[in-house]
Write an enzyme that holds these catalytic residues in place. Structure first.
Site, PDB file in Angstrom:
ATOM      1  N   HIS A   1     -22.669  17.263  39.273  1.00  9.58           N
ATOM      2  CA  HIS A   1     -22.675  17.982  38.001  1.00  9.58           C
ATOM      3  C   HIS A   1     -22.800  17.075  36.767  1.00  9.58           C
ATOM      4  CE1 HIS A   1     -22.129  21.779  35.934  1.00  9.58           C
ATOM      5  NE2 HIS A   1     -21.264  21.223  35.120  1.00  9.58           N
TER       6      HIS A   1
ATOM      7  N   SER B   1     -24.647  22.606  31.632  1.00 15.62           N
ATOM      8  CA  SER B   1     -23.466  23.318  32.088  1.00 15.62           C
ATOM      9  C   SER B   1     -23.073  24.446  31.131  1.00 15.62           C
ATOM     10  CB  SER B   1     -22.335  22.299  32.280  1.00 15.62           C
ATOM     11  OG  SER B   1     -21.246  22.897  32.888  1.00 15.62           O
TER      12      SER B   1
END
Ligand code: NAG
Ligand code: NAG
Length: 430
Positions: free
Chosen positions: A398, A192
């Site tokens: 995620h 990320s």
């Protein structure tokens, strides 16, 4: 509405910090001798231990390294120099893998799930010298040679976004890891924001592309035009004034310092019912929840380490990317200050074609922050994109890149094979 947005954000943090506080207690390391299973022996203990102690608990070697950036931030890195069960001979030269965490996280991300499941341990067993970075402002890197992160009237310490993390922190930590290990180049794995910062570094400090043999982006985030996260979208609509308003009331840190803590804490107790469900989930509110792949037994351990701190500006910078649909340097808030900082009224775009490290992108269908279309655009614009891999599980989200029950089978095994292939290749070239 702006007030409402800020309010939700800070209230959320407070509840989390409170949860962390309740896990505080005497440290116990009694179980030291009887541990070699794949899973945690005591998730509450894992929640309380800091990263070095957590690694020691599972009988892995660990080193702590502090390194100071040119602008005075003191960063702490954690190193697992070799394996426990395999590749466990000390002082033997090994390829270096540098791993970088995401927004609101820390090096803990790569060890929380324990031996056999967490990426850092798996890499160490596979024969790598594992270095984990910590970005300025998080729990392990919340120090400075002269600025005080807890200063009441000044937010100077917190005036950074992932632009500085990519431009300053990553080069500093990479040079340090190369220096201590005696290697010339290393492999990079980022999650990320750990990918965002890498793309900043590669585009703005092109010399560093040569120091990285291969880069593996887990849930890559550069373009966020298709971002589907509600909280970030709320922030996006106000991204240009959210930071100035926050700093007017003395808030530079996205995590609660004592001031925010009290202020939002009072607000929270008046609205307990409304905010508690959101609060217990900020991480998952941002990152998405995946019923199939999250081990609920491990939640206390995760919540003991995350969120680990970030600046308001880091979030605001992402917010700007959502509303602007580009990948640009931080918008200083006015045309004049942009002009003073960048020599142009709009912040310049990061030139992704300058990222010439071989890059592999690992992404998924259900990631609310790294949408497939945004990942495709990133892949097209990078200087040397090599591979793009979709996780073969639709629901993968995620945070699953870090916490999924089957992360090893679905993701890490492939990443490690790629690293090994690239490493052999680099050796041939040398
Ligand atoms: C979830 O975590 C607990 C504690 O570490 C472990 O005992 C359990 O086997 C894990 N479950 C799965 C499905 O991995
Ligand atoms: C790194 O900094 C921490 C916090 O000040 C300190 O406790 C620790 O001893 C330092 N470690 C090393 C190896 O310098």
């Amino acid at each position: 509405m702006l007030h409402g947005g800020l309010y939700v954000v800070f209230a959320t943090c407070v509840a989390l910090a409170a949860a962390r506080g309740s896990l505080e207690g005497d440290r116990i390391l009694e179980t030291l001798n009887s541990i070699d299973s794949r899973y945690s022996t005591d998730v509450f203990e894992d929640a309380r231990l800091d990263v070095p102690d957590l690694i020691r608990k599972y009988r892995y070697p660990v080193e702590v390294h502090n390194v100071t950036t040119q602008d005075g931030y003191i960063l702490q890195m954690h190193r697992i120099p070799h394996g426990r069960d395999a590749n466990n001979v000390p002082n033997r030269k090994k390829p270096v893998v540098f791993i970088m965490h995401g927004l609101l996280s820390s090096s803990a991300d790569f060890v929380i799930m324990g031996p056999g499941s967490a990426l850092a341990y798996i890499l160490a067993e596979e024969g790598f010298d594992v270095w984990m970075g910590n970005a300025r402002g998080n729990y392990y890197s919340r120090r400075h040679t002269s600025l005080n992160p807890d200063a009441l009237l000044s937010t100077r310490y917190w005036r950074f976004s992932w632009d500085e993390i990519g431009n300053i922190d990553l080069p500093t930590m990479i040079d340090y890891a190369l220096d201590v290990s005696g290697e010339e180049r290393l492999h990079y794995v980022g999650h990320s924001q750990g990918t965002t910062a890498f793309f900043v570094m590669g585009s703005m400090q092109p010399a560093y592309n040569q120091k990285v043999i291969s880069m593996h982006a887990l849930a890559p985030v550069a373009y966020m035009a298709n971002n589907r996260n509600l909280l970030l979208r709320v922030l996006a609509s106000y991204s240009n004034n959210i930071e100035s308003i926050a700093s007017l009331i003395g808030i530079g840190e996205f995590m609660p310092n004592s001031v925010v803590f009290t202020w939002a804490g009072q607000a929270l107790s008046r609205n307990k019912v409304i905010f508690q469900p959101i609060c217990s989930n900020i991480l998952f509110l941002i990152g998405g929840w995946n019923e199939d792949q999250h081990n609920s037994t491990m939640m206390p351990a995760i919540f003991g380490h995350t969120p680990a701190g970030a600046s308001v500006r880091q979030l605001a910078h992402y917010g700007q990317g959502i509303s602007d649909r580009g990948f640009r340097r931080y918008d200083q808030g006015s045309r004049l200050s942009n002009y003073r900082t960048y020599g142009s009224f709009r912040p310049p775009s990061y030139d992704l074609s300058k990222v010439t490290t071989p890059v592999f992108l690992h992404y998924s269908d259900s990631d609310p922050l790294a949408h497939v279309n945004d990942v495709d655009r990133l892949f097209r614009e990078l200087g040397r994109p090599i591979g793009k891999f979709r996780i073969p599980l639709r629901s993968f989200s995620h945070l699953d890149f870090i916490y999924a029950i089957n992360a090893k089978e679905l993701l890490y095994d492939r990443v490690i094979n790629l690293i090994k292939a690239m490493d052999a290749n680099a050796f041939d070239e040398a």
